[in-house]
Structure formats: structure tokens, C-alpha cells
Motif scaffolding. Structure first.
Motif, short mmCIF file in Angstrom:
data_model
loop_
_atom_site.label_atom_id
_atom_site.label_comp_id
_atom_site.label_asym_id
_atom_site.label_seq_id
_atom_site.Cartn_x
_atom_site.Cartn_y
_atom_site.Cartn_z
N THR A 1 9.02 8.66 8.15
CA THR A 1 7.99 7.83 8.79
C THR A 1 7.74 8.31 10.22
O THR A 1 6.59 8.36 10.67
CB THR A 1 8.41 6.36 8.81
N LYS A 2 8.78 8.65 10.95
CA LYS A 2 8.63 9.01 12.37
C LYS A 2 7.90 10.33 12.55
O LYS A 2 7.15 10.51 13.51
CB LYS A 2 9.99 9.02 13.05
N GLU A 3 8.11 11.27 11.64
CA GLU A 3 7.43 12.57 11.76
C GLU A 3 5.93 12.44 11.52
O GLU A 3 5.14 13.22 12.03
CB GLU A 3 8.03 13.56 10.76
N THR A 4 5.54 11.46 10.71
CA THR A 4 4.11 11.28 10.42
C THR A 4 3.45 10.30 11.39
O THR A 4 2.25 10.02 11.27
CB THR A 4 3.93 10.75 8.98
N GLY A 5 4.23 9.76 12.34
CA GLY A 5 3.68 8.82 13.32
C GLY A 5 3.47 7.43 12.78
O GLY A 5 2.75 6.62 13.40
N PHE A 6 4.10 7.12 11.64
CA PHE A 6 3.95 5.79 11.05
C PHE A 6 4.93 4.82 11.72
O PHE A 6 6.13 5.06 11.78
CB PHE A 6 4.23 5.86 9.54
N THR A 7 4.39 3.72 12.24
CA THR A 7 5.21 2.72 12.93
C THR A 7 5.49 1.54 12.00
O THR A 7 4.56 1.00 11.38
CB THR A 7 4.51 2.21 14.20
N ILE A 8 6.77 1.16 11.90
CA ILE A 8 7.16 0.04 11.05
C ILE A 8 7.23 -1.24 11.88
O ILE A 8 7.95 -1.29 12.89
CB ILE A 8 8.52 0.31 10.39
N ASP A 9 6.47 -2.25 11.50
CA ASP A 9 6.55 -3.56 12.14
C ASP A 9 7.71 -4.34 11.53
O ASP A 9 7.79 -4.48 10.29
CB ASP A 9 5.24 -4.33 11.95
N TYR A 10 8.58 -4.84 12.37
CA TYR A 10 9.78 -5.52 11.89
C TYR A 10 9.44 -6.77 11.08
O TYR A 10 8.62 -7.60 11.48
CB TYR A 10 10.69 -5.91 13.07
N LYS A 11 10.08 -6.88 9.91
CA LYS A 11 10.03 -8.09 9.08
C LYS A 11 11.40 -8.25 8.43
O LYS A 11 12.08 -7.25 8.14
CB LYS A 11 8.98 -7.96 7.98
N LYS A 12 11.80 -9.48 8.17
CA LYS A 12 13.09 -9.71 7.50
C LYS A 12 13.07 -9.14 6.09
O LYS A 12 14.03 -8.54 5.62
CB LYS A 12 13.42 -11.20 7.46
N ASP A 13 11.95 -9.37 5.39
CA ASP A 13 11.79 -8.82 4.04
C ASP A 13 10.69 -7.76 4.11
O ASP A 13 9.50 -8.07 4.02
CB ASP A 13 11.42 -9.92 3.04
N LEU A 14 11.12 -6.54 4.28
CA LEU A 14 10.18 -5.43 4.51
C LEU A 14 9.97 -4.65 3.22
O LEU A 14 10.90 -4.42 2.46
CB LEU A 14 10.75 -4.51 5.59
N SER A 15 8.73 -4.25 2.99
CA SER A 15 8.41 -3.42 1.83
C SER A 15 7.50 -2.28 2.27
O SER A 15 6.51 -2.51 2.96
CB SER A 15 7.73 -4.25 0.73
N LEU A 16 7.85 -1.05 1.90
CA LEU A 16 7.05 0.13 2.23
C LEU A 16 6.65 0.85 0.96
O LEU A 16 7.39 0.86 -0.02
CB LEU A 16 7.83 1.09 3.12
N TYR A 17 5.47 1.44 0.99
CA TYR A 17 4.98 2.23 -0.15
C TYR A 17 4.71 3.64 0.33
O TYR A 17 4.00 3.87 1.31
CB TYR A 17 3.70 1.61 -0.71
N LEU A 18 5.29 4.63 -0.36
CA LEU A 18 5.09 6.05 -0.05
C LEU A 18 4.39 6.70 -1.22
O LEU A 18 4.83 6.57 -2.37
CB LEU A 18 6.44 6.72 0.21
N GLU A 19 3.30 7.40 -0.95
CA GLU A 19 2.62 8.16 -1.99
C GLU A 19 2.74 9.65 -1.67
O GLU A 19 2.29 10.11 -0.63
CB GLU A 19 1.15 7.76 -2.10
N ILE A 20 3.38 10.37 -2.58
CA ILE A 20 3.56 11.82 -2.42
C ILE A 20 2.45 12.49 -3.22
O ILE A 20 2.35 12.32 -4.44
CB ILE A 20 4.94 12.26 -2.94
N ASN A 21 1.61 13.24 -2.54
CA ASN A 21 0.45 13.85 -3.17
C ASN A 21 0.74 15.27 -3.65
O ASN A 21 1.33 16.07 -2.93
CB ASN A 21 -0.74 13.88 -2.20
N ASN A 22 0.29 15.56 -4.89
CA ASN A 22 0.38 16.91 -5.45
C ASN A 22 1.77 17.51 -5.27
O ASN A 22 1.94 18.55 -4.62
CB ASN A 22 -0.66 17.83 -4.82
N LEU A 23 2.77 16.88 -5.88
CA LEU A 23 4.13 17.38 -5.75
C LEU A 23 4.29 18.64 -6.61
O LEU A 23 4.44 18.57 -7.83
CB LEU A 23 5.14 16.31 -6.18
#
Length: 424
Positions: free
Chosen positions: A342-364
Motif C-alpha cells: 500500500t505504501k509504495e503505491t501511495g495508498f493511505t489507510i484510514d483507521y477503522k476497528k473493522d477494516l477491509s481492503l480489496y486488492l486487484e492484481i491486473n494481468n498476472l
């Protein structure tokens, strides 16, 4: 005249577990007594489904049960399924290595089979002598075999050893010669089991090319069993999927492969009940899901070049304001291949107690095989939770447009990187 080359009619095969032979003397006498009275074999009414992963509760098992389908002349049929599904048993019945318990097979023309390494070879006879013996068994004259001899030897690439007893051949050399005999002695029906996997990459390419020539150029019928979906898709037009000795799906090869992949997947969701990474924090990764990026449904088998979705759920009771997540991809030996942070792509995570993230890997663009994913949750430079090889997924060989419409196979790399060559 009918264009049906092979017709399977209610083929079933029953085996007795744990012993050699059909059963005890009492069972044989019971069978005989029923036959004398014109009754049905009493043991055809018993037996369990051929599920190799479950414990047996009966002395009998049905390796095949009520198999019925037709193969047209000149058709290339791919037979796929998990180990123990009944694929090899079906081909052995067709090749008359064993007989069916019930049902009949009608085949038009000579059948050449390559079922196991060394099938039909006499180990004390030389390669040349085995060529003549196999040809004679198929009903060919000595003159016909002699006419094809040089072509067979050249294709197999074993000229130096052609007058050496085959017991001194390696498994790869035996498969080379066996396939060359089966493909060149002009059978109307060619039956090939998984044995091509024993050969090297060069030979596999030659063998598939020869089967294409045999089917498309010469109009002969081919039945091909393989776990290599790229080879099946590249060679076959129609397919049959077997599961526990029964036909679960039959149709076009693309539809058959998609059906197989949809049913036979690695676990696509991992739920973690307790924290294992030891530190002062209680924050942890709760759940990992692999998803189809178009439907967002669970999925764990993807084609080469396909997009992959990953959903990661966290529990973070503490207030942490510099959160970061890393997903690392590993091969089966735990060697890191790629990573997404996340940090290399400049994506900032907003703190939540129940956190959910979605990652899409394109053309693997990795070659076919099993891969694992590791996950890290960090706060600043401190690791909060780490899961090594937490979930697996499968990459299936494909012929996607991004590869120029060609079936890509492994060489010495793990990653396929598209490139462009320019002559200056």
C-alpha cells in the motif's frame, strides 16, 4: 455410413478392494449359481462410488458407472478429471486391456494406445524388435512396418539405442518410442494417457503437433487424457469431465475446462480464529478471500494473465495511524516472486476497528502452477501481524489474447513479461 468412431454404452467397471482377483471362492460360486439360473450377478447391486479420499465401507467399488457418450470420426476428445476419476480405466477398457463389468464399446478401426510407460513393450527385446511386434499386434504387415521404420526412429530420437533392449531405456526414451509407434503405424483411433508428461518439453511439443496432424490432416480419431489444461485446450475440440467414475459434463473443450475449474478449486477463503504472530498488539488479520474480479464470487483457479481479486479483513482494536499492508506472492518453495504494498503505491489507510481492503492484481503474467500468498500488517516500520503462505491459488495455462493467441508453457521462468522487439 455413420460418422461415429467410438460409442460407449452404459460402461461400468467394478473392482474388489483389498484383494487380488474378483473375490473369494464363495463369491465366485454365488456368481456361478446365479448365472446358471439366469439371474443377474448379485454383486452388481452393491459397491460404492469411486471416491479415493473417503474410507471404504464396502468390499466393492465402481471405478466407472454408466458411462455413455459418442466420439465422431476425426474428433479429438479431451478426457479430464482429478486423479482417480476413472480416466485411465475407461481408456484401458477401450484398448481391451481390461473388460467392462457391464456395457459395451463399439469402435470402428484399429486402435493404438499409449497408456503407461512401457505398455506393450517386451523389456528383453530391442527397440527395433518392439516396433515390429507392436505393428504386428495392430494387424500391419512386415512390409508396412518396414516402410514406416525410419520415420518412427527419427521421430522418437532414439536411433543410437534402437538395437538395445528396451529394459535399458529411460522412462523418457520408452515414452518417445512408444508414442512414435502408436502415432505412425496408421491407427484409425489413437488413445494417449498422461504419459506425455514424462517426456521433455521438446518431445511434448512434437507429440502434440503429431496428434494435430493425425486428427486434422489424416482424419483419425484421438482420445487424449492430460492434467495440462493448455495442452488439452490446444489439441482438443470437445471434452468429457469425469468425477468419481461418472460423466459430469460433456461439450466443447472450453466449456468443459471451465466446468472442471469451477468445481475443483483450492480453498478460496481463509478465516483466522486467533492471533499467532507474537507482539504487544492485538490487531490481526481476520479473513482472506480470493475473488473473481467481475463477479466478486470466491475463486481460486485463474488463467494466465487473468485479473485476481483479494479481500483482506482486519480487526484493529488499537488506534494506529500509520497502517500499511503488504501482499507477497511466493512459489511452492516459498521464494518471493512479486509483492504489492500500500505504501509504495501511495495508498493511505484510514483507521477503522473493522477494516477491509480489496486488492486487484491486473494481468498476472505467471506461468501455470500453484502459488501462495503471504500477508503483512504494519504500523510505521513495526510489523503488527504476519501470515506466511496463508492461502494458495492455482494458475492454469491459457491462450489469452495478451499472449498472441498462443499456448504459453513454462521454460525457466516463473513470470511471463510481454515485450516488443524492434529492428533498427
Amino acid at each position: 455410413m455413420s460418422d461415429i468412431a467410438i460409442k460407449f454404452e452404459n460402461i461400468s467397471k467394478q473392482y474388489r478392494l483389498g484383494t487380488i482377483g474378483t473375490g473369494t471362492i464363495s463369491h465366485d460360486l454365488n456368481r456361478w449359481w446365479h448365472v446358471v439360473r439366469g439371474k443377474e450377478d448379485p454383486y452388481l447391486k452393491i459397491g460404492e462410488v469411486n471416491d479415493r479420499s473417503s474410507k471404504a465401507t464396502s468390499d466393492y467399488v465402481w471405478a466407472l458407472r454408466d458411462i455413455s457418450f459418442e466420439v465422431k470420426q476425426g474428433e479429438v476428445l479431451g478426457i479430464i478429471g482429478k486423479n482417480g476419476a476413472g480416466k485411465s480405466t475407461l481408456l484401458k477398457i477401450l484398448s481391451r486391456v481390461t473388460s467392462p463389468t457391464t456395457g459395451t464399446i463399439k469402435a470402428k478401426g484399429r486402435i493404438a494406445s499409449l497408456l503407461e510407460v512401457g505398455t506393450g513393450f517386451h523389456p528383453e527385446m530391442t527397440g527395433r524388435e518392439n516396433i515390429y511386434m507392436n505393428g504386428s499386434i495392430m494387424g500391419m504387415t512386415k512390409a508396412e512396418i518396414t516402410r514406416k521404420l525410419d520415420e518412427i526412429v527419427d521421430f522418437a530420437g532414439v536411433e543410437k539405442y534402437i538395437d538395445t533392449p528396451t529394459k535399458r531405456y529411460s522412462s523418457g526414451m520408452t515414452v518417445r518410442l512408444g508414442f512414435a509407434i502408436a502415432a505412425h503405424l496408421e491407427p484409425e483411433i489413437l488413445v494417449v494417457d498422461e504419459v506425455l508428461a514424462v517426456g521433455d518439453t521438446e518431445f511434448q511439443k512434437k507429440a502434440i503437433g503429431k496428434m494435430q496432424d493425425v486428427s486434422r490432416g489424416e482424419g483419425r480419431t484421438v482420445l487424449f487424457v492430460s492434467h495440462n489444461m493448455a495442452a488439452v485446450k490446444n489439441l482438443c475440440r470437445t471434452g468429457v469431465y469425469l468425477e468419481n467414475g461418472t460423466v459430469k459434463f460433456a461439450g466443447g473443450i472450453d466449456d468443459t475446462i471451465d466446468y472442471y475449474l469451477s468445481l475443483n478449486q483450492i480453498e478460496s477463503t481463509v478465516i483466522l480464529e486467533k492471533k499467532k504472530f507474537k507482539n504487544l498488539y492485538t490487531a490481526k488479520i481476520d479473513k482472506i478471500e480470493l475473488l473473481d474480479t467481475s463477479t466478486y464470487k470466491s475463486k481460486s483457479a485463474f488463467k494466465m494473465g487473468e485479473n485476481i481479486g483479494i479481500r483482506i479483513s482486519f480487526s484493529i482494536p488499537e488506534t494506529l495511524n500509520d497502517l500499511g499492508v503488504t501482499v507477497r506472492m511466493n512459489d511452492i518453495y516459498s521464494n518471493g516472486i512479486a509483492a504489492w504494498r500500500t505504501k509504495e503505491t501511495g495508498f493511505t489507510i484510514d483507521y477503522k476497528k473493522d477494516l477491509s481492503l480489496y486488492l486487484e492484481i491486473n494481468n498476472l503474467n505467471v506461468f501455470d502452477g500453484i502459488y501462495n500468498l503471504s500477508f503483512s500488517l504494519v504500523n510505521g516500520k513495526e510489523t503488527i501481524d504476519f501470515l506466511d503462505n496463508a492461502i494458495s491459488f492455482e494458475i492454469v495455462a491459457s491462450e489469452l489474447e495478451i499472449f498472441g493467441g498462443r499456448a504459453m508453457t513454462k521454460s525457466h521462468n516463473l513470470i511471463y513479461t510481454p515485450c516488443k522487439w524492434i529492428e533498427e
